[in-house]
Design a protein around this motif. Structure first.
Motif, mmCIF file in Angstrom:
data_model
loop_
_atom_site.group_PDB
_atom_site.id
_atom_site.type_symbol
_atom_site.label_atom_id
_atom_site.label_comp_id
_atom_site.label_asym_id
_atom_site.label_seq_id
_atom_site.Cartn_x
_atom_site.Cartn_y
_atom_site.Cartn_z
ATOM 1 N N VAL A 77 0.850 -1.198 0.000
ATOM 2 C CA VAL A 77 0.000 0.000 0.000
ATOM 3 C C VAL A 77 0.881 1.241 0.000
ATOM 4 O O VAL A 77 2.068 1.188 0.327
ATOM 5 N N THR A 78 0.286 2.340 -0.388
ATOM 6 C CA THR A 78 0.976 3.617 -0.294
ATOM 7 C C THR A 78 0.289 4.450 0.787
ATOM 8 O O THR A 78 -0.916 4.323 1.004
ATOM 9 N N VAL A 79 1.084 5.248 1.451
ATOM 10 C CA VAL A 79 0.525 6.187 2.426
ATOM 11 C C VAL A 79 0.956 7.581 2.006
ATOM 12 O O VAL A 79 2.154 7.898 1.974
ATOM 13 N N ASN A 80 -0.026 8.383 1.642
ATOM 14 C CA ASN A 80 0.241 9.779 1.329
ATOM 15 C C ASN A 80 0.325 10.517 2.655
ATOM 16 O O ASN A 80 -0.672 10.732 3.323
ATOM 17 N N PHE A 81 1.564 10.855 3.010
ATOM 18 C CA PHE A 81 1.792 11.431 4.328
ATOM 19 C C PHE A 81 1.952 12.940 4.209
ATOM 20 O O PHE A 81 2.875 13.438 3.561
ATOM 21 N N ASP A 82 1.038 13.653 4.836
ATOM 22 C CA ASP A 82 1.018 15.110 4.754
ATOM 23 C C ASP A 82 1.461 15.687 6.098
ATOM 24 O O ASP A 82 0.672 15.738 7.054
ATOM 25 N N ASP A 83 2.706 16.074 6.147
ATOM 26 C CA ASP A 83 3.233 16.687 7.367
ATOM 27 C C ASP A 83 3.005 18.189 7.282
ATOM 28 O O ASP A 83 3.686 18.886 6.546
ATOM 29 N N GLN A 84 2.034 18.658 8.034
ATOM 30 C CA GLN A 84 1.676 20.077 7.963
ATOM 31 C C GLN A 84 2.417 20.914 8.998
ATOM 32 O O GLN A 84 2.254 22.134 9.039
#
Ligand SMILES: [Cu+2]
Length: 149
Positions: A77-84
């Motif tokens: 799987v892919t995890v779109n990781f959004d570090d804000q």
């Protein structure tokens, strides 16, 4: 004389029998309720079931946006990781919480992200199980359950 007494005796017996019958209605308490109640299936947390292979995870204010991620068993799987945050975060997956279980195995260790920035992690196929994920920098603040099934 003897016969008359006998008749009275029979009458008394009949009365007693009748009284017994009215005082104790037959089989009133013997009705067994054959209820076929079906147990309502346990309320599983449906918000944490696998739904495709493209996952999302957001880090903001040193918190993840979810305490549970789910992936289908045996599929990468892919995890779109959004570090804000203007901080470093990552996603790492362990067989158990490494702070609780020193034998916990690392299943995936994402590169640190220098936020604010988005990165896509490629998680290898995992076998079914309930695992632990956290940010390696903030493991006591940013963590959750990683379900594979
Ligand atoms: Cu962090």
């Amino acid at each position: 004389m003897t016969r008359w007494v006998g008749i009275v005796g029979l009458g008394a017996a009949a009365l007693l029998a009748a009284c017994g019958g009215t005082n104790a209605p037959p089989s009133a308490a013997a009705t067994s309720s054959s209820s076929s109640e079906t147990m309502s299936s346990g309320s599983m947390n449906s918000s944490c079931a696998p739904s495709g292979t493209a996952l999302k995870l957001t880090a903001k204010d040193t918190m993840f946006n979810t305490s549970c991620l789910a992936a289908p068993a045996g599929q990468a799987v892919t995890v779109n990781f959004d570090d804000q945050d203007p901080l470093q975060h990552n996603l790492a997956i362990y067989s158990a919480d490494p702070m609780m279980d020193k034998n916990a195995k690392t299943l995936f260790k994402g590169d640190l992200v220098n936020g604010p920035k988005t990165m896509t992690y490629n998680i290898p196929a995992l076998t079914a199980g309930t695992y632990h994920f956290h940010c390696d920098i903030h493991p006591t603040q940013m963590y959750g359950t990683f379900v594979v099934k």
